[in-house]
Design an enzyme around this catalytic site. Structure first.
Site, PDB file in Angstrom:
ATOM      1  N   LYS A  41      -0.409  -2.664  -4.068  1.00  0.00           N
ATOM      2  CA  LYS A  41      -0.834  -3.783  -3.224  1.00  0.00           C
ATOM      3  C   LYS A  41      -2.263  -4.222  -3.524  1.00  0.00           C
ATOM      4  CE  LYS A  41      -2.458  -1.034   0.704  1.00  0.00           C
ATOM      5  NZ  LYS A  41      -3.872  -1.378   0.458  1.00  0.00           N
ATOM      6  N   THR A  42      -3.172  -3.272  -3.726  1.00  0.00           N
ATOM      7  CA  THR A  42      -4.558  -3.644  -4.025  1.00  0.00           C
ATOM      8  C   THR A  42      -4.628  -4.402  -5.343  1.00  0.00           C
ATOM      9  OG1 THR A  42      -5.324  -1.667  -2.852  1.00  0.00           O
ATOM     10  CG2 THR A  42      -6.912  -2.778  -4.282  1.00  0.00           C
ATOM     11  N   ASP A 227      -6.199  -7.425   3.546  1.00  0.00           N
ATOM     12  CA  ASP A 227      -5.546  -6.182   3.138  1.00  0.00           C
ATOM     13  C   ASP A 227      -5.209  -5.360   4.383  1.00  0.00           C
ATOM     14  OD1 ASP A 227      -4.538  -4.216   1.521  1.00  0.00           O
ATOM     15  OD2 ASP A 227      -6.479  -3.413   0.911  1.00  0.00           O
ATOM     16  N   GLU A 228      -4.181  -4.517   4.292  1.00  0.00           N
ATOM     17  CA  GLU A 228      -3.778  -3.616   5.384  1.00  0.00           C
ATOM     18  C   GLU A 228      -3.577  -4.397   6.689  1.00  0.00           C
ATOM     19  OE1 GLU A 228      -2.977  -0.712   4.656  1.00  0.00           O
ATOM     20  OE2 GLU A 228      -4.300   0.174   3.142  1.00  0.00           O
ATOM     21  N   GLN A 258       3.808   1.519   7.459  1.00  0.00           N
ATOM     22  CA  GLN A 258       2.607   2.360   7.434  1.00  0.00           C
ATOM     23  C   GLN A 258       1.625   1.986   8.546  1.00  0.00           C
ATOM     24  OE1 GLN A 258       1.129   3.680   3.403  1.00  0.00           O
ATOM     25  NE2 GLN A 258       2.335   1.923   2.729  1.00  0.00           N
ATOM     26  N   ARG A 610       2.769  10.239   0.376  1.00  0.00           N
ATOM     27  CA  ARG A 610       1.526  10.600  -0.330  1.00  0.00           C
ATOM     28  C   ARG A 610       1.847  11.410  -1.578  1.00  0.00           C
ATOM     29  NH1 ARG A 610      -0.589   6.840   0.775  1.00  0.00           N
ATOM     30  NH2 ARG A 610       1.413   6.359   1.724  1.00  0.00           N
TER      31      ARG A 610
END
Length: 730
Positions: A41-42, A227-228, A258, A610
């Site tokens: 995503k980044t 973002d997020e 998330q 993770r």
């Protein structure tokens, strides 16, 4: 490095997959990128900024890129610099708080605050609220200042002003909250100060009340990237909606699966309802995962798909199938720690891993104690992220200071630490007078407390308080020969009131401290159960050795310990998720709220994703709480994992329960004889200050050594020493 002056769009998107490329190259307008864990995503966000600048010739100052941490913002700038060789001086990249603080200072004429307003942190807020409560003559014992601070924060983030809240008052606490909230707003204004919530809510208010200011920034920011986005609260969402209303060039990246910060105001509905705010938006789903194996992704999906409030997405990978997830069954938390260490050794010897390849995740910080102990005993270096080591936490060091002074009256350092812990009105001026007398007489501080009548500069009221404090240590030194160390620690805790104090506070921070003190008492019980000489001095010696320099603690190669909340955004080859028991993970209170329960499930999903190569899940059939053990049920989240992806690690030796979890033989004495000694009997209803209401299910022993087993309604079964249980018979 690519040169932004000569860079073409093909070079920008060349390294992206098909869906990433489609999102980056999409036409201007509202865009929602549902980016699953490990899907890049980044990367998409950064390449979108580059594409806007190169293909659409958007000036850097026309782009607003918002994220949630300074670290993420700096990473974004660094990666942009590596991608493009051009001027980023005017690019607006930062956190919500930093960006809008900058705007508030620029537009101070519309806020009623000066450009040089001060930003108060949470401790400042608490002091202000306490001051206001004193001025309004509201008891801080009856109305918790921390709770009021938390409620004010929530009201601000929900954009509820004191005037609006006034119409919703239902009880006396609401009246107190309204008054304090009103005065708090006035205090900040008169002191030219804002708190962190104001940095978000004040711009919303300014944009509402001054359309010309809103129009200015709507014109300035032609493109908004966030973002997020799943972590935004109501006020942050409104800022995005306000600024993006004209151009509608809003590019949001996030993953509803998330969203794990509801407890601090985040609202998953912001990302779920994005289309309602920006009709006609394009939605892209990044489902190709570059981190984890197929088994890990399929197992994670088999859990998270049970959430009702989510947008459907299913991660896939070109990576190998990988190993199954492994379930570790332990007898108790210490056995769990030992088995985690065994698997670390196994992975190192069989798969040539380093310590840095491992992370151990847990739901609450208090769980780290048993894991830390196991790592230390095996000379495995470790670091803790998002918290201090267990024996270095303030509340633990405070409690240990009491024990050290009991053990050694000459220990002035420990005694100085706790002179006013818990608060007993002994300020710095009084402490200076005590130290002066101690130095002049060349005696210990403990002795000074007993001679405090010789210091007339200290008021009579304080002298009495100090003498009582000094005698407390004499009392417990005499009890060393009467009580075993385990019992002494429990009785000391009851008299000091640590647990009671934290429970009355009720804030998240206080309840974490409460859990940590409970865990320390459990550690003392474990020490007493497993040592030939389970007394105070050997315990303090062991703790001192454990908390001194650990020569194996090389942070460049160490096992990482952290809470699941701290782990979001990180990745490790091998992930352990510990404490998978009903009531702990998921937390017991989440069962009462479907939205809280779904967030717990999302938190488990975050933990699973993770992992790059291997996942170990562990649970304990019993876990000691407040020195007593009780039976657990395995977490329902483990049951939700498709069995084809899960392997149960069968112990080589048949398990045996520790003594403190063995069922107590119910000795039912004759009721007539029982009534002459004690009113307690099997079947009677009782109440405990910490554990609540319960029913006596077993009695063992007699007199001062009598122990009882009580099944409490909220926390399950506990085994208590009746002499010190302080039960109220109902």
């Amino acid at each position: 490095m690519l040169d932004g002056r000569n860079l073409n769009t093909d070079q920008i998107v060349d390294s992206l997959n098909d869906v990433q490329r489609a999102a980056v190259q999409s036409a201007p307008g509202p865009i929602l990128v549902l980016a699953g864990a490990g899907s890049g995503k980044t990367r998409v966000l950064i390449h979108r900024i580059a594409f806007l600048m190169v293909h659409f010739q958007v000036l850097p100052e026309k782009i607003l890129a918002v994220t949630f941490t300074n670290k993420a913002a700096n990473e974004m700038k660094s990666r942009l610099k590596n991608l493009l060789n051009t001027d980023f001086h005017h690019l607006w990249v930062g956190t919500f708080h930093s960006i809008f603080s900058r705007i508030l200072r620029r537009e101070s004429a519309y806020t009623g605050f000066g450009r040089n307003f001060v930003i108060y942190d949470s401790d400042d807020q608490l002091r202000i609220i306490k001051k206001i409560m004193d001025e309004l003559h509201y008891s801080q014992k009856e109305h918790n200042p921390r709770m009021i601070r938390g409620r004010i924060s929530r009201l601000k983030n929900e954009m509820i002003s004191p005037d609006v809240f006034k119409e919703r008052i239902e009880d006396f606490f609401d009246e107190v909250l309204y008054k304090v909230y009103l005065y708090y707003i006035g205090f900040l204004k008169s002191n030219n100060g804002m708190d962190f919530d104001d940095l978000i809510t004040m711009p919303v208010k300014m944009f509402r009340e001054h359309p010309q200011v809103l129009e200015k920034y709507q014109t300035l920011f032609e493109h908004i990237l966030v973002d997020e986005f799943q972590d935004t609260n109501i006020a942050q969402n409104e800022l995005v909606v306000q600024l993006g209303a004209v151009h509608r060039n809003v590019f949001l990246v996030g993953d509803d699966d998330q969203s794990i910060y509801r407890w601090r105001g985040a609202e998953v509905k912001n990302i779920l309802n994005f289309e309602k705010f920006f009709p006609g938006c394009q939605t892209f789903r990044l489902e190709q995962n570059y981190r984890s194996t197929k088994n890990i992704l399929e197992a994670a999906y088999s859990v998270v798909k049970n959430n009702r409030y989510r947008k459907e997405k299913r991660l896939w990978t070109e990576k190998e199938r990988g190993e199954s997830l492994v379930l570790i069954e332990a007898v108790d938390e210490n056995d769990e720690g030992g088995k985690i260490v065994n698997r670390i050794h196994h992975e190192i010897s069989h798969n040539k891993r380093n310590f840095s390849d491992f992370v151990v995740l847990y739901r609450t910080n208090a769980q780290s104690r048993a894991i830390e102990d196991a790592l230390r005993r095996n000379a495995i270096s470790y670091i803790i992220i998002g918290g201090t080591k267990f024996y270095e936490r303030k509340e633990i060091k405070d409690f240990l200071a009491y024990l050290r002074v009991i053990d050694n009256p000459q220990d002035d350092v420990s005694l100085s630490r706790i002179l006013n812990v818990p608060a007993r009105g002994i300020g710095s001026v009084t402490q200076a007078k005590l130290q002066k007398y101690t130095a002049g007489k060349q005696i210990s501080l403990s002795q000074t407390l007993l001679e405090v009548d010789n210091i007339p500069e200290i008021s009579h009221r304080l002298r009495e308080r100090l003498k009582a404090f000094g005698k407390l240590f004499e009392k417990y030194r005499s009890l060393l020969s009467e009580l075993n160390f385990d019992e002494l620690a429990r009785v000391l805790n009851d008299e000091i009131g640590f647990l009671r104090l934290y429970k009355e506070d009720g804030s998240i921070e206080a309840m974490n401290r409460y859990d940590n003190v409970m865990e320390l008492l459990s550690a003392i019980s474990h020490f007493c159960d497993n040592r030939e000489d389970p007394s105070l001095s050997p315990f303090l010696e062991e703790v001192a050795l454990l908390t001194d320099i650990d020569t194996w603690n090389d942070q460049s190669n160490a096992v990482t310990l952290m809470t699941l909340h701290s782990a979001k955004g990180l990745e490790f080859p091998v992930v352990f998720i510990s404490g998978l028991e009903e009531g702990l993970f998921p937390l017991g209170r989440s069962k009462d709220d479907p939205e809280d329960f779904e967030e717990e499930r999302r938190l488990f999903y975050v933990g699973l994703t993770r992992a790059k190569e291997k996942v170990y899940l562990s649970w304990s059939e019993s876990r000691r709480r407040f020195t007593e053990g009780y039976y657990n049920q395995i977490s329902s989240f483990v049951d939700e994992i498709d069995p084809q992806y899960l392997e149960i690690l069968v112990p080589k030796v048949k398990r045996s329960y520790p003594s403190y979890t063995k069922p107590v033989e119910q000795v039912v004495p004759d009721h007539e004889e029982e009534s002459q000694e004690t009113p307690i009997y099997v079947g009677c209803q009782v109440y405990h200050e910490t554990f609540g209401s319960g029913k006596v299910t077993g009695i063992e022993g007699q007199g001062n050594k009598m122990k009882i087993r009580v099944k409490f309604e909220e926390v399950g079964e506990k085994k208590l020493l009746y002499r010190y249980a302080q039960l109220e018979i109902l």
